[in-house]
Design a protein around this motif. Sequence first.
Motif, PDB file in Angstrom:
ATOM      1  N   GLY A 111       0.797  45.212   3.031  1.00  0.00           N
ATOM      2  CA  GLY A 111       1.444  44.475   4.112  1.00  0.00           C
ATOM      3  C   GLY A 111       2.855  44.085   3.695  1.00  0.00           C
ATOM      4  N   THR A 112       3.291  42.949   4.147  1.00  0.00           N
ATOM      5  CA  THR A 112       4.644  42.497   3.843  1.00  0.00           C
ATOM      6  C   THR A 112       4.739  41.951   2.422  1.00  0.00           C
ATOM      7  OG1 THR A 112       4.152  40.322   4.775  1.00  0.00           O
ATOM      8  CG2 THR A 112       5.160  41.928   6.244  1.00  0.00           C
ATOM      9  N   THR A 113       5.952  41.922   1.916  1.00  0.00           N
ATOM     10  CA  THR A 113       6.210  41.355   0.604  1.00  0.00           C
ATOM     11  C   THR A 113       7.085  40.117   0.755  1.00  0.00           C
ATOM     12  OG1 THR A 113       8.181  42.709   0.277  1.00  0.00           O
ATOM     13  CG2 THR A 113       6.089  43.608  -0.525  1.00  0.00           C
ATOM     14  N   SER A 114       7.098  39.295  -0.279  1.00  0.00           N
ATOM     15  CA  SER A 114       7.976  38.134  -0.291  1.00  0.00           C
ATOM     16  C   SER A 114       8.346  37.829  -1.731  1.00  0.00           C
ATOM     17  CB  SER A 114       7.301  36.921   0.362  1.00  0.00           C
ATOM     18  OG  SER A 114       6.146  36.536  -0.357  1.00  0.00           O
ATOM     19  N   TRP A 115       9.364  36.999  -1.891  1.00  0.00           N
ATOM     20  CA  TRP A 115       9.761  36.574  -3.229  1.00  0.00           C
ATOM     21  C   TRP A 115      10.348  35.173  -3.177  1.00  0.00           C
ATOM     22  CZ3 TRP A 115      14.977  35.785  -4.530  1.00  0.00           C
ATOM     23  CH2 TRP A 115      15.917  36.283  -3.631  1.00  0.00           C
ATOM     24  N   SER A 116      10.263  34.504  -4.306  1.00  0.00           N
ATOM     25  CA  SER A 116      10.795  33.149  -4.415  1.00  0.00           C
ATOM     26  C   SER A 116      11.069  32.866  -5.879  1.00  0.00           C
ATOM     27  CB  SER A 116       9.814  32.125  -3.843  1.00  0.00           C
ATOM     28  OG  SER A 116       8.616  32.146  -4.592  1.00  0.00           O
ATOM     29  N   GLY A 117      11.728  31.752  -6.142  1.00  0.00           N
ATOM     30  CA  GLY A 117      11.999  31.417  -7.524  1.00  0.00           C
ATOM     31  C   GLY A 117      12.773  30.129  -7.660  1.00  0.00           C
ATOM     32  N   SER A 118      13.292  29.923  -8.871  1.00  0.00           N
ATOM     33  CA  SER A 118      14.061  28.715  -9.153  1.00  0.00           C
ATOM     34  C   SER A 118      14.972  28.961 -10.342  1.00  0.00           C
ATOM     35  CB  SER A 118      13.132  27.542  -9.438  1.00  0.00           C
ATOM     36  OG  SER A 118      12.393  27.792 -10.616  1.00  0.00           O
ATOM     37  N   CYS A 119      15.958  28.097 -10.491  1.00  0.00           N
ATOM     38  CA  CYS A 119      16.773  28.109 -11.709  1.00  0.00           C
ATOM     39  C   CYS A 119      17.072  26.666 -12.103  1.00  0.00           C
ATOM     40  CB  CYS A 119      18.043  28.938 -11.559  1.00  0.00           C
ATOM     41  SG  CYS A 119      19.266  28.347 -10.406  1.00  0.00           S
ATOM     42  N   ASP A 120      17.124  26.448 -13.400  1.00  0.00           N
ATOM     43  CA  ASP A 120      17.357  25.127 -13.967  1.00  0.00           C
ATOM     44  C   ASP A 120      18.681  25.136 -14.711  1.00  0.00           C
ATOM     45  OD1 ASP A 120      14.788  24.153 -13.140  1.00  0.00           O
ATOM     46  OD2 ASP A 120      13.926  25.308 -14.786  1.00  0.00           O
ATOM     47  N   VAL A 121      19.460  24.083 -14.525  1.00  0.00           N
ATOM     48  CA  VAL A 121      20.800  24.010 -15.102  1.00  0.00           C
ATOM     49  C   VAL A 121      21.076  22.617 -15.648  1.00  0.00           C
ATOM     50  CG1 VAL A 121      21.700  25.748 -13.482  1.00  0.00           C
ATOM     51  CG2 VAL A 121      21.894  23.316 -12.912  1.00  0.00           C
ATOM     52  N   PHE A 122      22.072  22.540 -16.516  1.00  0.00           N
ATOM     53  CA  PHE A 122      22.724  21.274 -16.773  1.00  0.00           C
ATOM     54  C   PHE A 122      23.722  21.129 -15.636  1.00  0.00           C
ATOM     55  CE2 PHE A 122      21.824  21.997 -21.458  1.00  0.00           C
ATOM     56  CZ  PHE A 122      20.812  21.050 -21.499  1.00  0.00           C
ATOM     57  N   TRP A 123      23.631  20.052 -14.895  1.00  0.00           N
ATOM     58  CA  TRP A 123      24.432  19.887 -13.684  1.00  0.00           C
ATOM     59  C   TRP A 123      25.919  19.875 -14.011  1.00  0.00           C
ATOM     60  CZ3 TRP A 123      27.032  15.419 -11.431  1.00  0.00           C
ATOM     61  CH2 TRP A 123      27.432  15.655 -10.102  1.00  0.00           C
ATOM     62  N   ASP A 124      26.683  20.659 -13.242  1.00  0.00           N
ATOM     63  CA  ASP A 124      28.137  20.745 -13.404  1.00  0.00           C
ATOM     64  C   ASP A 124      28.759  20.764 -12.020  1.00  0.00           C
ATOM     65  OD1 ASP A 124      30.793  21.351 -13.863  1.00  0.00           O
ATOM     66  OD2 ASP A 124      30.395  23.083 -15.147  1.00  0.00           O
ATOM     67  N   GLU A 125      29.314  19.632 -11.596  1.00  0.00           N
ATOM     68  CA  GLU A 125      29.881  19.502 -10.256  1.00  0.00           C
ATOM     69  C   GLU A 125      31.106  20.384 -10.038  1.00  0.00           C
ATOM     70  OE1 GLU A 125      32.096  16.469 -12.706  1.00  0.00           O
ATOM     71  OE2 GLU A 125      30.091  17.322 -12.659  1.00  0.00           O
ATOM     72  N   ASN A 126      31.661  20.973 -11.112  1.00  0.00           N
ATOM     73  CA  ASN A 126      32.823  21.853 -10.995  1.00  0.00           C
ATOM     74  C   ASN A 126      32.458  23.331 -11.011  1.00  0.00           C
ATOM     75  OD1 ASN A 126      34.792  19.737 -10.911  1.00  0.00           O
ATOM     76  ND2 ASN A 126      34.413  19.423 -13.092  1.00  0.00           N
ATOM     77  N   ASP A 127      31.166  23.638 -11.147  1.00  0.00           N
ATOM     78  CA  ASP A 127      30.728  25.030 -11.195  1.00  0.00           C
ATOM     79  C   ASP A 127      30.596  25.581  -9.779  1.00  0.00           C
ATOM     80  OD1 ASP A 127      29.584  27.329 -12.788  1.00  0.00           O
ATOM     81  OD2 ASP A 127      27.941  26.923 -11.387  1.00  0.00           O
ATOM     82  N   THR A 128      31.358  26.624  -9.468  1.00  0.00           N
ATOM     83  CA  THR A 128      31.375  27.208  -8.124  1.00  0.00           C
ATOM     84  C   THR A 128      29.989  27.660  -7.674  1.00  0.00           C
ATOM     85  OG1 THR A 128      33.650  27.933  -8.471  1.00  0.00           O
ATOM     86  CG2 THR A 128      32.438  28.999  -6.691  1.00  0.00           C
ATOM     87  N   ALA A 129      29.249  28.305  -8.558  1.00  0.00           N
ATOM     88  CA  ALA A 129      27.916  28.790  -8.187  1.00  0.00           C
ATOM     89  C   ALA A 129      26.963  27.635  -7.908  1.00  0.00           C
ATOM     90  CB  ALA A 129      27.360  29.697  -9.279  1.00  0.00           C
ATOM     91  N   GLN A 130      26.979  26.609  -8.749  1.00  0.00           N
ATOM     92  CA  GLN A 130      26.089  25.468  -8.523  1.00  0.00           C
ATOM     93  C   GLN A 130      26.426  24.764  -7.212  1.00  0.00           C
ATOM     94  OE1 GLN A 130      25.248  22.594 -11.590  1.00  0.00           O
ATOM     95  NE2 GLN A 130      25.442  24.121 -13.213  1.00  0.00           N
ATOM     96  N   THR A 131      27.697  24.610  -6.896  1.00  0.00           N
ATOM     97  CA  THR A 131      28.060  23.903  -5.665  1.00  0.00           C
ATOM     98  C   THR A 131      27.720  24.713  -4.421  1.00  0.00           C
ATOM     99  OG1 THR A 131      30.360  24.666  -5.785  1.00  0.00           O
ATOM    100  CG2 THR A 131      29.852  22.529  -6.780  1.00  0.00           C
ATOM    101  N   ALA A 132      27.536  26.023  -4.553  1.00  0.00           N
ATOM    102  CA  ALA A 132      27.120  26.855  -3.418  1.00  0.00           C
ATOM    103  C   ALA A 132      25.638  26.674  -3.099  1.00  0.00           C
ATOM    104  CB  ALA A 132      27.414  28.322  -3.705  1.00  0.00           C
ATOM    105  N   LEU A 133      24.882  26.112  -4.036  1.00  0.00           N
ATOM    106  CA  LEU A 133      23.438  25.940  -3.860  1.00  0.00           C
ATOM    107  C   LEU A 133      23.155  24.599  -3.190  1.00  0.00           C
ATOM    108  CD1 LEU A 133      22.287  27.355  -7.293  1.00  0.00           C
ATOM    109  CD2 LEU A 133      22.032  28.443  -5.054  1.00  0.00           C
ATOM    110  N   THR A 134      23.302  24.587  -1.876  1.00  0.00           N
ATOM    111  CA  THR A 134      22.989  23.399  -1.091  1.00  0.00           C
ATOM    112  C   THR A 134      21.742  23.677  -0.267  1.00  0.00           C
ATOM    113  OG1 THR A 134      24.440  24.128   0.710  1.00  0.00           O
ATOM    114  CG2 THR A 134      25.410  22.675  -0.965  1.00  0.00           C
ATOM    115  N   THR A 135      21.008  22.641   0.082  1.00  0.00           N
ATOM    116  CA  THR A 135      19.763  22.814   0.828  1.00  0.00           C
ATOM    117  C   THR A 135      19.997  23.593   2.116  1.00  0.00           C
ATOM    118  OG1 THR A 135      18.986  20.722  -0.071  1.00  0.00           O
ATOM    119  CG2 THR A 135      17.789  21.594   1.825  1.00  0.00           C
ATOM    120  N   ASN A 136      19.171  24.594   2.344  1.00  0.00           N
ATOM    121  CA  ASN A 136      19.197  25.505   3.498  1.00  0.00           C
ATOM    122  C   ASN A 136      20.343  26.506   3.475  1.00  0.00           C
ATOM    123  OD1 ASN A 136      16.801  24.722   4.695  1.00  0.00           O
ATOM    124  ND2 ASN A 136      17.772  23.128   5.918  1.00  0.00           N
ATOM    125  N   ALA A 137      21.141  26.540   2.408  1.00  0.00           N
ATOM    126  CA  ALA A 137      22.208  27.543   2.310  1.00  0.00           C
ATOM    127  C   ALA A 137      21.596  28.925   2.143  1.00  0.00           C
ATOM    128  CB  ALA A 137      23.121  27.230   1.131  1.00  0.00           C
TER     129      ALA A 137
END
Length: 128
Positions: free
Chosen positions: A48-74
């Motif tokens: 049938g259908t497939t799906s995928w999910s995951g997570s990543c853990d970081v030391f928070w960096d408010e100046n990191d472009t990639a981290q700031t792109a990760l907002t809820t529902n983005a």
Amino acid sequence: MATHTGSEGVVHIGTDAVGELRSYSFNETGEPIETTTLGDSAKTFVAGTTSWSGSCDVFWDENDTAQTALTTNASVTLKFYPEGATTGDKYFSGTALVTGIDRSAAQDGIVEASFSFTGTGALSLATA
């Protein structure tokens, strides 16, 4: 047989590497569709259908472009490079929705964040 250490791993949001990355995980699942009929002595299924999910853990960096792109529902394009991101390395990519953000801090620790996501569409394997 090639083996790789976790320290080789890289995660990109679009073209930006996630800074201060501590760990990541992602999983793919398939949903079987039952085709068993009366008289069958064992259950049968088709893919049938497939799906995928995951997570990543970081030391928070408010100046990191990639981290700031990760907002809820983005909606973000994720790339997981288990063996590094140099030419010839394999990586997985797909579009995902950011479904959760957990932030934590302790008096004797570094501020951390964990981002969870759910894929929308297929996860593909490519070569850098």
